[in-house]
Design a protein around this motif. Sequence first.
Motif, PDB file in Angstrom:
ATOM      1  N   LEU A 155     -26.964  28.995  60.584  1.00 50.08           N
ATOM      2  CA  LEU A 155     -25.946  29.244  61.609  1.00 50.08           C
ATOM      3  C   LEU A 155     -25.746  28.012  62.476  1.00 50.08           C
ATOM      4  CD1 LEU A 155     -26.996  32.856  62.699  1.00 50.08           C
ATOM      5  CD2 LEU A 155     -24.981  32.207  61.368  1.00 50.08           C
ATOM      6  N   LEU A 156     -26.846  27.328  62.783  1.00 46.93           N
ATOM      7  CA  LEU A 156     -26.761  26.121  63.596  1.00 46.93           C
ATOM      8  C   LEU A 156     -25.965  25.042  62.872  1.00 46.93           C
ATOM      9  CD1 LEU A 156     -27.656  24.774  66.219  1.00 46.93           C
ATOM     10  CD2 LEU A 156     -29.786  24.126  65.096  1.00 46.93           C
ATOM     11  N   ARG A 157     -26.233  24.860  61.580  1.00 51.18           N
ATOM     12  CA  ARG A 157     -25.477  23.865  60.803  1.00 51.18           C
ATOM     13  C   ARG A 157     -23.997  24.225  60.755  1.00 51.18           C
ATOM     14  NH1 ARG A 157     -29.670  25.027  57.207  1.00 51.18           N
ATOM     15  NH2 ARG A 157     -31.407  23.618  57.555  1.00 51.18           N
ATOM     16  N   ASP A 158     -23.714  25.514  60.532  1.00 51.30           N
ATOM     17  CA  ASP A 158     -22.317  25.944  60.470  1.00 51.30           C
ATOM     18  C   ASP A 158     -21.602  25.692  61.789  1.00 51.30           C
ATOM     19  OD1 ASP A 158     -22.743  26.775  57.884  1.00 51.30           O
ATOM     20  OD2 ASP A 158     -22.950  28.906  58.384  1.00 51.30           O
ATOM     21  N   ASP A 159     -22.340  25.803  62.892  1.00 51.58           N
ATOM     22  CA  ASP A 159     -21.757  25.553  64.205  1.00 51.58           C
ATOM     23  C   ASP A 159     -21.536  24.060  64.445  1.00 51.58           C
ATOM     24  OD1 ASP A 159     -21.025  26.322  66.992  1.00 51.58           O
ATOM     25  OD2 ASP A 159     -22.839  25.190  67.475  1.00 51.58           O
ATOM     26  N   LEU A 160     -22.521  23.246  64.038  1.00 48.78           N
ATOM     27  CA  LEU A 160     -22.457  21.814  64.345  1.00 48.78           C
ATOM     28  C   LEU A 160     -21.531  21.037  63.407  1.00 48.78           C
ATOM     29  CD1 LEU A 160     -26.219  21.119  65.096  1.00 48.78           C
ATOM     30  CD2 LEU A 160     -24.328  20.964  66.728  1.00 48.78           C
ATOM     31  N   ASP A 161     -21.436  21.466  62.152  1.00 44.83           N
ATOM     32  CA  ASP A 161     -20.722  20.661  61.160  1.00 44.83           C
ATOM     33  C   ASP A 161     -19.292  20.309  61.585  1.00 44.83           C
ATOM     34  OD1 ASP A 161     -20.464  19.418  58.471  1.00 44.83           O
ATOM     35  OD2 ASP A 161     -18.984  21.002  58.222  1.00 44.83           O
ATOM     36  N   PRO A 162     -18.484  21.263  62.068  1.00 38.40           N
ATOM     37  CA  PRO A 162     -17.119  20.886  62.434  1.00 38.40           C
ATOM     38  C   PRO A 162     -17.005  20.122  63.748  1.00 38.40           C
ATOM     39  CG  PRO A 162     -17.464  23.240  62.789  1.00 38.40           C
ATOM     40  CD  PRO A 162     -18.704  22.718  62.154  1.00 38.40           C
ATOM     41  N   LYS A 163     -18.077  20.121  64.544  1.00 41.36           N
ATOM     42  CA  LYS A 163     -18.008  19.521  65.883  1.00 41.36           C
ATOM     43  C   LYS A 163     -18.644  18.133  65.973  1.00 41.36           C
ATOM     44  CE  LYS A 163     -18.776  24.048  68.082  1.00 41.36           C
ATOM     45  NZ  LYS A 163     -19.777  24.786  68.884  1.00 41.36           N
ATOM     46  N   ALA A 164     -19.617  17.860  65.119  1.00 38.04           N
ATOM     47  CA  ALA A 164     -20.465  16.678  65.321  1.00 38.04           C
ATOM     48  C   ALA A 164     -19.846  15.431  64.699  1.00 38.04           C
ATOM     49  CB  ALA A 164     -21.848  16.925  64.720  1.00 38.04           C
TER      50      ALA A 164
END
Length: 234
Positions: free
Chosen positions: A5-14
């Motif tokens: 879930l953390l990766r899914d959250d960060l991927d489009p933002k980072a």
Amino acid sequence: RSSDLLRDDLDPKAPRAVAVLRPLKLIVDNFPEGETVECSAPVHPHHPEWGTRSFPFSKELWIEQEDFMEVPTKGYHRFTPPIDDKPGSRVRLKYGFVTECTGFDKDEAGNITAVHVNYFPDSKSGTPGADNYKVKGNITWVSATHALAAEVRLYDRLFLDPQPDGGGKDFMSVLNPNALEVVTAWLEPGLAQAVPDQRFQFERHGYFVADRVDSQPGKPVFNRVTTLKDSWGK
């Protein structure tokens, strides 16, 4: 899993960036001493409106230690030296040039201290000549002259067992001795402007955040939030 879930959250933002965590010197023997060529990469591959970031290519670079193998295993597609009558491997330096390994240096203890390559000036990524070179290896790098040295804290799972208290186990016996590793990494120069709490994906290595207490502009300190993929049970 929370890490997914953390990766899914960060991927489009980072925003993306390059960091070399375990450095090995790469010397481009046929590149002119003291000169640079600007290379560029997207800030985020799925957000072209975020623009590009640029960084210099120079005669001496840092690559990851795992990107050279003196005696290659089957299927290894990174740097390998000339062996018998076979030339060294050809590898693309991501966003930069295709290079061919010509040899390496060792110290008296047998440790590899540098890898030597020649580059092909017409092979730069994003130019028509890049299509003339078909290579299997494609690795990240930073300029040794221009890279930013920074403390990077590699947090890993606290326990070696996914169920540390299951089956009557003493959870202390399955503590991971490598739960925290602190390294001096070499970062692409633009990361000098990172501000506390700013998050990045370091290509190949995972998602990292500039420490809210210890990180300062010009002298960042990064903590790994999560790797790019989870290895539990694999």
